[in-house]
Design a protein around this motif. Structure first.
Motif, mmCIF file in Angstrom:
data_model
loop_
_atom_site.group_PDB
_atom_site.id
_atom_site.type_symbol
_atom_site.label_atom_id
_atom_site.label_comp_id
_atom_site.label_asym_id
_atom_site.label_seq_id
_atom_site.Cartn_x
_atom_site.Cartn_y
_atom_site.Cartn_z
ATOM 1 N N ARG A 1 0.940 -1.169 -0.042
ATOM 2 C CA ARG A 1 0.214 0.185 -0.017
ATOM 3 C C ARG A 1 1.022 1.174 -0.099
ATOM 4 O O ARG A 1 1.851 1.193 0.791
ATOM 5 N N ASP A 2 0.696 2.351 -0.947
ATOM 6 C CA ASP A 2 1.548 3.356 -0.772
ATOM 7 C C ASP A 2 2.943 2.901 -0.899
ATOM 8 O O ASP A 2 3.623 3.515 0.141
ATOM 9 N N ARG A 3 3.322 2.638 -1.885
ATOM 10 C CA ARG A 3 4.789 2.425 -1.972
ATOM 11 C C ARG A 3 5.488 3.668 -1.748
ATOM 12 O O ARG A 3 5.338 4.616 -2.366
ATOM 13 N N ARG A 4 6.363 3.812 -0.935
ATOM 14 C CA ARG A 4 7.106 5.100 -0.835
ATOM 15 C C ARG A 4 8.399 5.318 -1.748
ATOM 16 O O ARG A 4 9.218 4.453 -1.561
ATOM 17 N N ILE A 5 8.312 6.296 -2.465
ATOM 18 C CA ILE A 5 9.308 6.633 -3.164
ATOM 19 C C ILE A 5 10.352 7.663 -2.566
ATOM 20 O O ILE A 5 9.816 8.565 -2.193
ATOM 21 N N GLN A 6 11.447 7.134 -2.691
ATOM 22 C CA GLN A 6 12.613 7.925 -1.678
ATOM 23 C C GLN A 6 13.873 8.172 -2.596
ATOM 24 O O GLN A 6 14.685 8.957 -2.067
ATOM 25 N N ASP A 7 13.881 7.846 -3.768
ATOM 26 C CA ASP A 7 15.146 7.964 -4.641
ATOM 27 C C ASP A 7 14.788 9.100 -6.012
ATOM 28 O O ASP A 7 13.386 8.899 -6.373
ATOM 29 N N VAL A 8 15.710 9.734 -6.063
ATOM 30 C CA VAL A 8 15.436 10.805 -7.355
ATOM 31 C C VAL A 8 15.150 9.985 -8.535
ATOM 32 O O VAL A 8 14.262 10.627 -9.420
ATOM 33 N N GLY A 9 15.850 8.861 -8.917
ATOM 34 C CA GLY A 9 15.673 8.391 -10.134
ATOM 35 C C GLY A 9 14.191 7.787 -10.362
ATOM 36 O O GLY A 9 13.464 8.132 -11.308
ATOM 37 N N THR A 10 13.622 7.178 -9.212
ATOM 38 C CA THR A 10 12.219 6.690 -9.412
ATOM 39 C C THR A 10 11.158 8.038 -9.516
ATOM 40 O O THR A 10 10.363 7.875 -10.228
ATOM 41 N N LEU A 11 11.378 8.894 -8.630
ATOM 42 C CA LEU A 11 10.748 10.025 -8.517
ATOM 43 C C LEU A 11 10.497 10.808 -10.100
ATOM 44 O O LEU A 11 9.735 11.277 -10.532
ATOM 45 N N LYS A 12 11.754 11.016 -10.583
ATOM 46 C CA LYS A 12 11.542 11.421 -11.889
ATOM 47 C C LYS A 12 11.233 10.789 -12.998
ATOM 48 O O LYS A 12 10.361 11.216 -13.972
ATOM 49 N N SER A 13 11.216 9.387 -12.938
ATOM 50 C CA SER A 13 10.353 8.467 -13.776
ATOM 51 C C SER A 13 9.044 8.802 -13.740
ATOM 52 O O SER A 13 8.449 8.469 -14.912
ATOM 53 N N LEU A 14 8.306 8.834 -12.457
ATOM 54 C CA LEU A 14 7.249 8.950 -12.309
ATOM 55 C C LEU A 14 6.652 10.364 -12.605
ATOM 56 O O LEU A 14 5.549 10.600 -13.324
ATOM 57 N N ALA A 15 7.522 11.334 -12.478
ATOM 58 C CA ALA A 15 7.060 12.879 -12.735
ATOM 59 C C ALA A 15 7.406 13.144 -14.286
ATOM 60 O O ALA A 15 7.976 14.531 -14.555
ATOM 61 N N HIS A 16 7.101 12.330 -14.980
ATOM 62 C CA HIS A 16 6.859 12.731 -16.497
ATOM 63 C C HIS A 16 5.456 12.838 -16.880
ATOM 64 O O HIS A 16 4.645 11.764 -16.293
ATOM 65 N N PRO A 17 5.347 13.761 -17.412
ATOM 66 C CA PRO A 17 3.384 13.940 -17.742
ATOM 67 C C PRO A 17 2.852 12.741 -18.374
ATOM 68 O O PRO A 17 1.484 12.302 -17.959
ATOM 69 N N ARG B 1 7.419 11.691 -0.014
ATOM 70 C CA ARG B 1 7.134 12.686 1.144
ATOM 71 C C ARG B 1 8.398 13.561 0.852
ATOM 72 O O ARG B 1 9.498 13.139 0.805
ATOM 73 N N ASP B 2 8.255 14.820 1.451
ATOM 74 C CA ASP B 2 9.186 15.835 1.646
ATOM 75 C C ASP B 2 10.385 15.637 2.381
ATOM 76 O O ASP B 2 11.572 15.720 1.908
ATOM 77 N N GLU B 3 10.333 14.787 3.406
ATOM 78 C CA GLU B 3 11.426 14.529 4.332
ATOM 79 C C GLU B 3 12.698 13.765 3.496
ATOM 80 O O GLU B 3 13.692 13.734 3.696
ATOM 81 N N ASP B 4 12.040 12.865 2.554
ATOM 82 C CA ASP B 4 13.243 12.036 1.811
ATOM 83 C C ASP B 4 13.858 12.808 0.784
ATOM 84 O O ASP B 4 14.755 12.234 0.067
ATOM 85 N N PHE B 5 13.585 14.079 0.529
ATOM 86 C CA PHE B 5 14.056 14.846 -0.687
ATOM 87 C C PHE B 5 14.708 16.173 0.027
ATOM 88 O O PHE B 5 15.124 16.990 -0.977
ATOM 89 N N ARG B 6 14.833 16.380 1.196
ATOM 90 C CA ARG B 6 15.404 17.481 1.804
ATOM 91 C C ARG B 6 16.970 17.716 1.978
ATOM 92 O O ARG B 6 17.242 18.914 2.168
ATOM 93 N N ASP B 7 17.667 16.724 1.932
ATOM 94 C CA ASP B 7 18.858 16.562 2.340
ATOM 95 C C ASP B 7 20.077 17.110 1.191
ATOM 96 O O ASP B 7 21.296 17.154 1.348
ATOM 97 N N ALA B 8 19.372 17.367 -0.070
ATOM 98 C CA ALA B 8 20.296 17.807 -0.961
ATOM 99 C C ALA B 8 19.606 18.875 -1.998
ATOM 100 O O ALA B 8 18.413 18.490 -2.334
ATOM 101 N N PRO B 9 19.990 19.898 -2.541
ATOM 102 C CA PRO B 9 19.250 20.946 -3.170
ATOM 103 C C PRO B 9 18.737 20.296 -4.746
ATOM 104 O O PRO B 9 17.707 20.497 -4.934
ATOM 105 N N GLU B 10 19.581 19.217 -5.512
ATOM 106 C CA GLU B 10 19.093 18.605 -6.421
ATOM 107 C C GLU B 10 17.719 17.891 -6.262
ATOM 108 O O GLU B 10 16.876 17.534 -6.912
ATOM 109 N N LYS B 11 17.717 17.196 -4.882
ATOM 110 C CA LYS B 11 16.602 16.193 -4.469
ATOM 111 C C LYS B 11 15.592 17.250 -4.260
ATOM 112 O O LYS B 11 14.225 16.876 -4.810
ATOM 113 N N ALA B 12 15.752 18.259 -3.555
ATOM 114 C CA ALA B 12 14.574 19.242 -3.302
ATOM 115 C C ALA B 12 13.937 19.570 -4.661
ATOM 116 O O ALA B 12 12.757 19.910 -4.621
ATOM 117 N N ALA B 13 14.778 20.101 -5.606
ATOM 118 C CA ALA B 13 14.374 20.586 -6.482
ATOM 119 C C ALA B 13 13.688 19.625 -7.485
ATOM 120 O O ALA B 13 12.818 19.695 -8.187
#
Length: 196
Positions: free
Chosen positions: A6-22, A91-103
């Protein structure tokens, strides 16, 4: 998908970028609704070429967001896809530790919001074509509360639990063949601090 995560937690930038394509987010949303579909079926829904849809489904699969599903027809050439989990969470907390992750997180959040806003705009434009029952049932609300971060967290958890109960009720009814009068319904909520 009751046995799925249930609600797989995305914590890495690669997976986030993969999903964050329109288109990929649109395909993921379509698969969530259909529970399983072929690239051809999805291509028809999103009005894109089957080859392009297949490419993006493979990219989502590389990051474990979708997976092959059991065939739903006798045509062995068809490749069926399904979401790999029962929802995702970012979750925001998984992407706060580096500027490129936050962006990357900010860009993804903006895309998700824009797609949700587009869904609601489309409903507003088409509202006159829905039945009176659906026009009466729809909701658009805003509450301006004074809360602590802990209270907002608790409120969000309670709202999620409530929506999940209705989600499970709808899926059970659908599985039992009770489809009369049922439509796909989007529920979007946002809880965030602001200052005037």
């Amino acid at each position: 998908m009751a046995d799925r995560e249930r609600d797989r937690r995305i914590q890495d930038v690669g997976t986030l970028k993969s999903l964050a394509h329109p288109l990929r987010m649109q395909l993921y949303r379509c698969l969530t609704i259909a529970r399983a579909a072929t690239a051809s079926q999805l291509a028809e829904q999103v009005d894109e070429a089957v080859s392009l849809v297949s490419y993006h489904l493979r990219k989502l699969a590389e990051h474990g967001l979708v997976e092959e599903a059991e065939p739903r027809s006798a045509d062995g050439r068809e490749r069926w896809w399904q979401p790999a989990s029962d929802g995702v969470s970012v979750r925001d907390e998984d992407f706060r530790d580096a500027p490129e992750k936050a962006a990357a997180h900010t860009a993804a959040s903006r895309l998700f919001f824009e797609q949700r806003a587009d869904m609601y705009r489309r409903f507003l434009d088409e509202r006159a074509h829905w039945s009176a029952a659906w026009a009466k049932a729809h909701d658009s609300s805003e509450w301006l509360l004074k809360l602590t971060p802990e209270e907002l967290t608790a409120l969000s958890k309670e709202m999620h639990a409530l929506v999940r109960r209705y989600e499970e009720r709808g899926r059970a009814a659908d599985a039992a063949g009770d489809t009369e009068g049922r439509e796909n319904v989007a529920v979007h909520t946002y809880g965030f601090p602001f200052r005037v």
